[in-house]
Design a protein around this motif. Structure first.
Motif, mmCIF file in Angstrom:
data_model
loop_
_atom_site.group_PDB
_atom_site.id
_atom_site.type_symbol
_atom_site.label_atom_id
_atom_site.label_comp_id
_atom_site.label_asym_id
_atom_site.label_seq_id
_atom_site.Cartn_x
_atom_site.Cartn_y
_atom_site.Cartn_z
ATOM 1 N N VAL A 45 54.572 39.149 44.230
ATOM 2 C CA VAL A 45 54.322 40.558 43.919
ATOM 3 C C VAL A 45 53.080 40.720 43.047
ATOM 4 C CG1 VAL A 45 55.827 40.748 41.864
ATOM 5 C CG2 VAL A 45 55.398 42.759 43.308
ATOM 6 N N GLN A 46 52.859 39.817 42.117
ATOM 7 C CA GLN A 46 51.662 39.882 41.274
ATOM 8 C C GLN A 46 50.405 39.654 42.109
ATOM 9 O OE1 GLN A 46 52.939 36.731 38.659
ATOM 10 N NE2 GLN A 46 53.130 38.154 36.929
ATOM 11 N N PHE A 47 50.465 38.678 43.004
ATOM 12 C CA PHE A 47 49.317 38.400 43.863
ATOM 13 C C PHE A 47 48.991 39.614 44.732
ATOM 14 C CE2 PHE A 47 47.482 36.756 47.847
ATOM 15 C CZ PHE A 47 46.301 36.235 47.332
ATOM 16 N N LEU A 48 50.019 40.200 45.352
ATOM 17 C CA LEU A 48 49.796 41.352 46.221
ATOM 18 C C LEU A 48 49.215 42.531 45.440
ATOM 19 C CD1 LEU A 48 53.095 41.201 48.287
ATOM 20 C CD2 LEU A 48 50.799 40.587 49.089
ATOM 21 N N ARG A 49 49.771 42.812 44.302
ATOM 22 C CA ARG A 49 49.343 43.975 43.514
ATOM 23 C C ARG A 49 48.025 43.733 42.782
ATOM 24 N NH1 ARG A 49 52.436 48.114 42.553
ATOM 25 N NH2 ARG A 49 51.548 48.436 40.475
ATOM 26 N N ASP A 50 47.939 42.609 42.065
ATOM 27 C CA ASP A 50 46.804 42.381 41.170
ATOM 28 C C ASP A 50 45.571 41.825 41.879
ATOM 29 O OD1 ASP A 50 48.595 43.204 39.231
ATOM 30 O OD2 ASP A 50 48.973 41.190 38.474
ATOM 31 N N GLU A 51 45.776 40.938 42.829
ATOM 32 C CA GLU A 51 44.637 40.319 43.516
ATOM 33 C C GLU A 51 44.212 41.084 44.764
ATOM 34 O OE1 GLU A 51 42.970 37.841 42.085
ATOM 35 O OE2 GLU A 51 44.445 37.924 40.466
ATOM 36 N N LEU A 52 45.200 41.539 45.544
ATOM 37 C CA LEU A 52 44.870 42.217 46.805
ATOM 38 C C LEU A 52 44.891 43.738 46.687
ATOM 39 C CD1 LEU A 52 46.801 39.974 49.367
ATOM 40 C CD2 LEU A 52 44.461 39.739 48.481
ATOM 41 N N ARG A 53 45.319 44.246 45.561
ATOM 42 C CA ARG A 53 45.390 45.690 45.294
ATOM 43 C C ARG A 53 46.299 46.427 46.278
ATOM 44 N NH1 ARG A 53 44.173 44.657 40.583
ATOM 45 N NH2 ARG A 53 42.035 44.534 39.933
#
Length: 166
Positions: free
Chosen positions: A24-32
């Protein structure tokens, strides 16, 4: 740092990430891709639900590195251009949302329910299958109606229900 290579919403993605990064962090923070929400920090609410290789998962319980080589589908990947997925459209039509915080998780869970139980759903099946997806605003009535209506609409649209990986 660890190399990550996954496919998100049909698009290949490669990144160097901290191995402790949650999906979830990767999807939200890295991929927006901010449709998946972190609502509870305890994997109880389901607001972060995405599909990982065709199965609904709470992305706050999956390390991004565990998704190496996988296919991830988020709520942002459901629509075809300006045309909403039948389950998204059903949530709009049946007023299956209030504040909207849980909505993406409910939609992704709804599609999973159709994948597991087929297109002919009843209220009892939907309510039981939604266990683990929480809404703080509603009594679930319109969410249940939206999932049943979404299932009926998906039955009329070939390819609307992604195959569950086995």
């Amino acid at each position: 740092m660890t190399a990550l290579s996954i496919t998100v919403n049909g698009r290949p993605v490669a990144a160097e990430i901290d191995p402790r990064t949650l999906l979830v962090q990767f999807l939200r923070d890295e991929l927006r891709l901010t449709g998946s929400h972190v609502g509870c920090d305890t994997s109880q609410c389901g607001a972060c639900t995405v599909h990982l290789d065709g199965r609904a998962v709470k992305s706050c319980t999956v390390l991004a590195v565990q998704a190496e080589g996988a296919q991830v589908l988020t709520v942002e990947g459901l629509a075809a251009g300006n045309t909403l997925h039948p389950m998204q459209e059903a949530f709009r039509e049946y007023h299956g949302l209030q504040c909207g915080f849980c909505t993406s998780g409910m939609i992704m869970a709804g599609i999973e329910i159709v994948n597991r139980h087929g297109f002919a759903l009843d209220e009892h099946t939907v309510r039981e299958a939604l266990e683990g997806n929480l809404c703080r605003c509603t009594g679930y009535h319109n969410i249940v109606l939206a999932i049943i209506g979404g299932a009926e609409a998906m039955a009329r649209q070939p390819g609307a229900a992604p195959a569950v990986a086995g």
